[in-house]
Design an enzyme around this catalytic site. Structure first.
Site, PDB file in Angstrom:
ATOM      1  N   ILE A  12       0.854  -1.189   0.000  1.00 45.95           N
ATOM      2  CA  ILE A  12       0.000   0.000   0.000  1.00 45.95           C
ATOM      3  C   ILE A  12       0.890   1.238   0.000  1.00 45.95           C
ATOM      4  CG2 ILE A  12      -1.827   1.270   1.184  1.00 45.95           C
ATOM      5  CD1 ILE A  12      -2.627  -1.365   2.537  1.00 45.95           C
ATOM      6  N   HIS A  13       0.727   2.055  -1.024  1.00 45.44           N
ATOM      7  CA  HIS A  13       1.488   3.308  -1.166  1.00 45.44           C
ATOM      8  C   HIS A  13       0.553   4.302  -1.841  1.00 45.44           C
ATOM      9  CE1 HIS A  13       2.033   2.349  -5.441  1.00 45.44           C
ATOM     10  NE2 HIS A  13       2.111   1.106  -5.003  1.00 45.44           N
ATOM     11  N   GLY A  14       1.042   5.455  -2.187  1.00 47.16           N
ATOM     12  CA  GLY A  14       0.198   6.510  -2.740  1.00 47.16           C
ATOM     13  C   GLY A  14      -0.694   6.086  -3.886  1.00 47.16           C
TER      14      GLY A  14
END
Length: 160
Positions: A12-14
């Site tokens: 999970i990242h931008g």
């Protein structure tokens, strides 16, 4: 139930927290990783990175397989994210039906070769992708939702 399956070693990242979850209209992100599930700090980071409106499950392959196959998430829109194709091989071999896998970010490692922008694969990864392909899973490369999907097996063949 599972609206998208993505390999992205960043989990999970931008991009995932904003573009993908909004585009897919998901209400749950499921991270499946046998190592992350045991790491409290990594789990805390994932919890902070997810959008507030989205639930999060962080599961082992065995736990995820059992929950998916017994229909625990049938009434939800689930975005399944893993770090590598071997995890998906385990899920499929444990009876989880996957129609399509989106190969996102797999950074270059020792012994890997670049097959697309942001996708480096090792010989073990290639074997896992071949196994998934033989099981009838469609494999596509797509970094962001508004980008066209590329046939991942074709990309692999072009590099061999």
């Amino acid at each position: 139930m599972i609206v998208n399956v993505r390999i992205d070693e960043r989990l999970i990242h931008g991009q995932v927290a904003t573009m993908w979850t909004n585009h897919l209209k998901v209400n749950r992100i499921m991270v499946v990783d046998n190592v992350v599930v045991k790491n409290e700090m990594e789990k805390d980071v994932l919890k902070m990175a997810k959008p507030n409106s989205v639930k999060l499950s962080i599961l082992t392959t065995k736990g995820a397989s059992a929950r998916i196959t017994n229909g625990q998430y049938d009434d939800q829109r689930v975005f399944l994210i893993v770090k590598n194709p071997a995890t998906l091989v385990e899920l499929v071999d444990n009876g989880v039906m996957l129609e399509e896998i989106n190969i996102g970010n797999m950074s270059a490692k020792k012994g890997s070769k670049q097959v697309a922008k942001s996708i480096g694969v090792t010989p073990e990864d290639i074997e896992a992708f071949k196994h998934l392909n033989e099981k009838g899973v469609k494999l596509v490369a797509q970094m962001v939702p508004n980008e066209d999907k590329s046939d991942f097996m074709k990309l692999l063949r072009e590099e061999n």
